[in-house]
Structures are given as C-alpha cells and as structure tokens.
Design an enzyme around this catalytic site. Structure first.
Site, short mmCIF file in Angstrom:
data_model
loop_
_atom_site.label_atom_id
_atom_site.label_comp_id
_atom_site.label_asym_id
_atom_site.label_seq_id
_atom_site.Cartn_x
_atom_site.Cartn_y
_atom_site.Cartn_z
N GLY A 10 25.34 -15.09 -0.35
CA GLY A 10 24.72 -15.33 -1.64
C GLY A 10 25.51 -14.60 -2.72
CG ASN A 22 45.00 31.24 40.15
OD1 ASN A 22 44.85 30.16 40.75
ND2 ASN A 22 46.09 31.53 39.46
CE1 TYR A 28 18.26 -7.57 5.34
CE2 TYR A 28 20.47 -8.45 5.69
CZ TYR A 28 19.24 -8.50 5.04
OH TYR A 28 19.01 -9.48 4.12
CD GLU A 79 21.20 -17.28 -0.26
OE1 GLU A 79 22.05 -17.32 0.66
OE2 GLU A 79 20.75 -16.20 -0.70
N GLY A 129 11.57 -15.40 7.86
CA GLY A 129 12.49 -15.01 6.79
C GLY A 129 12.42 -13.54 6.43
NE ARG A 170 44.60 29.61 56.15
CZ ARG A 170 45.47 30.62 56.22
NH1 ARG A 170 46.05 30.93 57.36
NH2 ARG A 170 45.73 31.33 55.15
CG ASN A 222 28.35 19.94 44.17
OD1 ASN A 222 28.98 19.17 44.90
ND2 ASN A 222 27.94 19.60 42.97
NE ARG A 259 25.65 -15.65 15.90
CZ ARG A 259 26.41 -15.14 14.92
NH1 ARG A 259 27.71 -15.09 15.08
NH2 ARG A 259 25.88 -14.69 13.82
#
Ligand code: UD1
Ligand code: MG
Length: 455
Positions: A142, A362, A102, A157, A79, A425, A371, A18
C-alpha cells in the site's frame, strides 16, 4: 513531553501456511530466539502497560512458549482491523495509546517505535501515526500519500492506485500507533465492504481524518521490516540478524577474521579484544571475556570463557562449561558442565563432563571423564597442578588429588591422594631379542609358502 500510557497489540493470528510447519510461524527461531520474542524484547524497552498477542489456531503453542503477555483469540481471520478489534476486550479499562505490530515482522527498532510515540505526543490533534518505509521494489505494498502539510492523507492499496500514486515509493509497513482517546470508537467504525470482505486496519486513516484528527507518519529503513512467511524468508531474516550481530561485535572491539563465517546467537556476549577465527558457531548463552582467542571450526554454547583463554581449533564447549583465565582448550576437545580453573590445559582429543579441575592442571591427550553409567551422571574432581597422562579414563565419581600424576593409559576407578603417582595398567616387560627372532621365523615361513606355490 507528557508521559502517556502505552499498550502493544501484536498480531499473530495468521496461519503461516507457507512455512509448512507444525511449529507456529512466529515461534521459528532466528539467532536462537523465537521471531516474536525479538519483537517482544524490543517492545519491552518501551515499558508498555500491557502487551496483547492476538492469536488464532495454534494459540496453545504460543501460550506455552511466551511469557509476560496477554492473549486474545481471533477465531476467524477477517483482516488486520478485525484482529486489532479482537484484542480490544483485554484493553477495556485501558485509556492509553495502542501500538499495533505484526508478530512475523521481528526487527522493527525501538527507535522507530519511539519516533511514533514522539510524533503522536508532540503533534497537536494527532490521532494516528503510521510507520512507513521507502521500498526498493514497492510493487505489492500500500502507498502512503502525504499531503503538502506533511499529514498522511491516505493509504492506497496498489490495485486501487493511479499511475501517479504507483510512482510513490513511500509504502505502508502496516504498523501504526492509535490514540487511546479514539481507538475503541474508530476500530468499531471499521467495515468490511471492500473487495476482499475484510476489516482493513488501514481504513483507520480515513476514519481518523473524517473525525478531524491529524494522521502522522514515521519513516523507517526497509531492512528493519523483514517479514517472515516462508522458510526462504526465515533464512533471509537469519542472514540479516547475523549481519547485524557481526557488525555489532566488530564495533564493540571484537576481531572477526572472516565475519561472514561466524554465527551468533541473540545473546552472544564477546568482550573487546576477543579474536574469533573463521567458521565458529555460537549457540545461546555464551560469554567470552577479553583477550580470548576462539580458533577455527569451534562450536560453543552455554559456556563462559574467561580472560586470555584459548579455545580450538575444532573445540566443542557445551552448556555450563566454564573455562578459566588463561586456560587452553585444544583440538577435538569436548567440555560439558565442567569448571576449569585458571591455567588448565586440555590440549588434545578429550571429553571432560561433570568435572571440576583445579588451577594449572594438565589433562593429557585422549583423557576421558567417564561420567555416565547408562543411568546416572557422576562427578570428577581433578586437583590443582595434577597431571593426567595421555589416554586415561577417569571413572566417575572419582577425585584426583592436588599435584597427583596419573600414568598414561590408566583407568582410574578409585580416588588418588594428592602428590601420588597412580598407574593402573600392566607393568612393562621387555623380552630381549624376541622381535628379531620373530621376524626371521616369519620371513622363512613366508619364503617356504611362496616356493611351494611356484613349484
Ligand atoms: C498489510 C497492510 C498493507 C501493508 C502490508 C505490509 C492492511 C489492510 N494492509 O497487508 O497495507 O502494506 O500489511 O506487510 O492492513 N493478521 C491477523 N489476523 C487477520 C489478518 C492478519 O492476525 O485476520 C496478522 C497476520 O498474522 C500478519 C499481519 O496481521 O502478522 C499482517 O497480515 P497480512 O495478511 O500479511 O496483511 P497484508 O495483506 O500483507
Ligand atoms: Mg503480508
């Protein structure tokens, strides 16, 4: 109470059809951790001598993902009783008690397991203890029929139950503890002569009683027995996990402004006096120290945030981000595998990766550590008290010395000495009156074009 050895047998041979998934049902994550690992971690607190997982079709996936357990294979699903039997060869020389769990029921508590052990050990002649619960809607389960002496008389059951039995809301979780003294013999006595043609583990109740043993029961909260068979149930398990994680965090002194919007991982560690604003997601491996505020819409995984730091809003901390004491990480900042010392500020719009940053540095808005060259990653070191101007690119490997200043809009490709100013720059040039002259010319051009069109 004498100490008896314990083995856990975790049933996980179910196909899980499922789920409609290539991934084994019990490996689907809740809180970032496989369903069955939630259960195995709880089991580990009981320090069992052995843990056996009974697996079917997808055994290889489980073997690759799960450590510290032995595997037994159930080729054909005949089972729950048959499944436990398939685990017995791995327990051949083991004489202790056997706890059957389980794999798709992940949240059974250590207290419930302890309580089963205690009942087994403290009740004379006890051979079996069944874990039961009061069901909100008992329809499909059950029923556990308890006698006047408190012994469990039988499990019926639903389809076989009388109206009086159906009115019982005490139900079978399916999990049980089997006395080591009898387990092998009783399990081999199971038969499959029932309508389903299956070996029912529940038949052990009748077998135990027929052999003169006492069958006990322990009650746990239904909320701890959520089972996962479908994506919807997986989502319900996640919701239950999150609800508990939020409650635990608040109990531990964390402020969650809007708890239902904060998502935890199985190992999220938040100290007291951490505040988490709305819509924050914690991936695995996060540790946050006292006094930290995580502002809204932040995503944090694999990161450490030290005392009194502030993160977000809209921050992303990725694995191996280490944010120093009192540091400030602002909006639209991403930090990966970087160590930021105390008092560092990265307030706006930055990417910091593979970097170390000294105390009180800062980092201006829009700073990027470059990087990666498409092949390899390189480190950036920024010294104590350094100031990186806005919109700078630091091309790694590169070191910015202590106290250095990088001019805004610079691209750093070489190391910068301590206390230096580095600018990379073009120098600014002012042409006096140019803007006014340009506007006048363009205005005239536009007017002429308009006149021509109309004329
Ligand atoms: C079982 C109980 C029922 C109980 C219910 C609670 C029996 C006969 N019935 O029924 O009383 O109320 O659980 O959920 O025990 N599994 C295997 N191999 C198998 C069959 C099952 O490994 O051959 C595993 C499944 O993967 C699952 C668990 O055992 O994890 C339970 O199996 P399931 O088929 O769900 O049992 P139920 O019929 O629901
Ligand atoms: Mg079931």
């Amino acid at each position: 109470m004498s100490h008896r050895e314990l083995a856990a047998v975790v049933l996980a041979a179910g196909r899980g059809t499922r789920m409609k998934s290539a991934l084994h049902k019990v490996l689907h994550p809740v809180g970032g951790k496989a369903l069955v690992s939630h259960l195995l971690d709880t089991v580990a607190t009981l320090t069992p001598a052995k843990t056996v997982m009974v697996v079917g079709d997808n055994a290889d996936q489980l073997k690759a993902a799960i450590n510290g357990v032995e595997f037994a294979v159930q080729d054909e699903q005949l089972g729950t009783g048959h499944a436990v039997r398939c685990g017995m060869p791995t327990l051949e020389s083991f004489r202790g008690d056997i706890l059957v769990l389980y794999g798709d029921v992940p949240f059974v508590t250590a207290e419930a397991m302890q309580s089963m052990l205690k009942t087994m050990q403290s009740t004379a002649g006890c051979g079996l203890v069944v874990l039961g619960f009061r069901a909100d809607d008992p329809a499909a389960y059950g029923r556990l029929i308890v006698g006047p002496d408190g012994a469990l008389e039988r499990i019926v059951e639903f389809k076989d139950a009388t109206p009086e039995e159906r009115a019982v809301d005490f139900c079978n979780s399916g999990m049980m503890l089997i006395s080591g003294a009898h387990a092998a013999k009783w399990l081999s006595a199971l038969t499959c002569d029932n309508a389903a043609g299956e070996y029912y583990l529940t038949d052990l109740v009748a077998i135990a009683r027929a052999n003169g043993a006492y069958v006990g029961h322990v009650e746990t909260d239904e909320a701890n027995l959520i089972g996962v068979n479908s994506r919807a149930e997986l989502a319900a398990a996640e919701a239950a996990f999150q609800a508990r994680a939020r409650a635990d965090a608040m109990t531990a002194g964390v402020t969650l402004v809007a708890p239902e919007t904060v998502f935890f991982s199985h190992d999220t560690a938040l100290a007291a006096d951490v505040t988490v604003e709305p819509n924050v997601v914690f991936g695995p491996g996060v540790r946050v120290e006292a006094g930290v505020i995580i502002k809204a819409f932040s995503h944090i995984e694999g990161a450490t945030v030290r005392k009194n730091a502030s993160v977000g809003p809209f921050a992303r901390l990725r694995p191996a981000a280490d944010i120093g004491e009192g540091a400030k990480i602002g909006n639209f900042v991403e930090i990966k595998k970087s160590r930021l010392a105390a008092g560092v500020k990265v307030s706006h719009l930055s990417y910091i990766g593979d970097a170390t940053i000294g105390p009180d540095a800062n980092i201006g808005a829009g700073t990027i550590t470059c990087n990666y060259d498409g092949f390899l990653k390189y480190n950036t070191h920024i010294g104590a008290g350094a100031f990186i101007g806005s919109n700078s690119a630091l091309v790694a490997p590169v070191t910015i010395g202590d106290g250095a200043i990088v001019g805004a809009g610079s691209v750093m490709t070489k190391d910068v000495p301590g206390d230096a100013l580095a600018v990379s720059r073009a120098r600014q040039r002012d042409i006096k009156g140019y803007a006014a002259k340009f506007r006048a010319e363009k205005q005239a051009e536009k007017q002429a074009a308009k006149a021509k069109k109309e004329g």
